[in-house]
Design an enzyme around this catalytic site. Sequence first.
Site, mmCIF file in Angstrom:
data_model
loop_
_atom_site.group_PDB
_atom_site.id
_atom_site.type_symbol
_atom_site.label_atom_id
_atom_site.label_comp_id
_atom_site.label_asym_id
_atom_site.label_seq_id
_atom_site.Cartn_x
_atom_site.Cartn_y
_atom_site.Cartn_z
ATOM 1 N N LYS A 1 0.430 -1.759 -0.042
ATOM 2 C CA LYS A 1 0.427 0.103 -0.001
ATOM 3 C C LYS A 1 0.834 1.340 -0.137
ATOM 4 O O LYS A 1 0.543 2.382 -0.626
ATOM 5 C CB LYS A 1 -0.664 0.117 1.114
ATOM 6 C CG LYS A 1 -2.189 -1.009 1.283
ATOM 7 C CD LYS A 1 -2.805 -0.901 -0.433
ATOM 8 C CE LYS A 1 -4.367 -2.360 -0.492
ATOM 9 N NZ LYS A 1 -4.688 -1.856 -0.920
ATOM 10 N N ASP A 2 2.144 1.304 0.272
ATOM 11 C CA ASP A 2 3.160 2.423 0.325
ATOM 12 C C ASP A 2 2.874 2.551 -1.127
ATOM 13 O O ASP A 2 2.929 4.071 -1.318
ATOM 14 C CB ASP A 2 4.409 1.577 0.745
ATOM 15 C CG ASP A 2 4.935 2.304 1.985
ATOM 16 O OD1 ASP A 2 3.605 1.574 2.766
ATOM 17 O OD2 ASP A 2 6.292 1.337 2.273
#
Length: 346
Positions: free
Chosen positions: A48-49
């Site tokens: 999700k970064d």
Amino acid sequence: MNKDIKAYDSVLDLIGETPLIKLSTTTAHYTGEFFAKVEAFNPGHSSKDRIALHIIEEAERKGILKPGDTIIETTSGNTGFSIAMVSRIKGYDCILAVSSKSSADKIDMLKSMGAKVYVCPAHVSADDPRSYYEVAKRLHEEIKNSIYINQYFNELNIEAHYKSTGPEIWEQTGGQITHLVACSGTGGTISGTARFLKEQNPNIEILGVDAYGSVLKKYHETKEFDAEEIYPYRIEGLGKNLIPTATDFESIDYFVKVKDEDAAHMARKISQTEGLFVGYTSGAAMQAVKLLNDEGRFDKNSKVVIIFPDHGSRYMSKIYNDQWMQDQGFFDSKSTATEQHIEYIK
């Protein structure tokens, strides 16, 4: 003579370029070769970064997000942590609406990053005013100078992985990949990666992983939303009780469903055999590979890449906690707790 200091400007420079690791022990009796794309090597310990940085920087570029603004998002934990991390570095306030299904570890991590967290009941319909979707919408309406990321319906979610995860896998496999196995929640990871890989070689099979209690597999097969499919399940960040537009169903060839218990045990097995401390959804992805192998989906020439989305540290109060596993009924005569590995000296 002075030498340049080799340092990154911030942790944001470390996002992406995660390693591809060959799996040996877990897949010893499977047909083909299997490789894990280990997203825990991102600085925020999850895939999700990638979307957090991409969506926020696109909002900045378009002038939607300005200094002092507030970023709001719905999350099962990982996206929220990544958004909080990027917000801290860039100077934005961060408010997160989180499902009560999220582990206590994830919620504590969000607070540690300075985010304000609203914990919402997990087992309510998506349009219930208490759901984390509706809470986030309400907060966005109430708070001036705020933006709502809305990862479930944001095309940039797909674009982030089209521009990063897909090209990385293609490069790391030298174009030899034959199958991609990835969990589908918002759908951004599998969809963006699939779009890129299919452009390089349309014969690559994209295999999605869904949970029992979720509507995604049936919707993919019938294009019908069946509310009767919905019931509570424990895996976080996998499956949905709505149809996210961030899922490109046309790019996915096949879905397989996995059980909560099997995914939990598989995650623990990966940690103990491959030395990779992985999260619940990684266990789900690997369990899907087992089922697909049993179906005869692979052959001796298969080069299968499995996306492991996050790190096991986010599930210490859940799948890596023997008491939690016991409480869920996940231990029986064939699968026992790990307490025998601990001996207390008095």
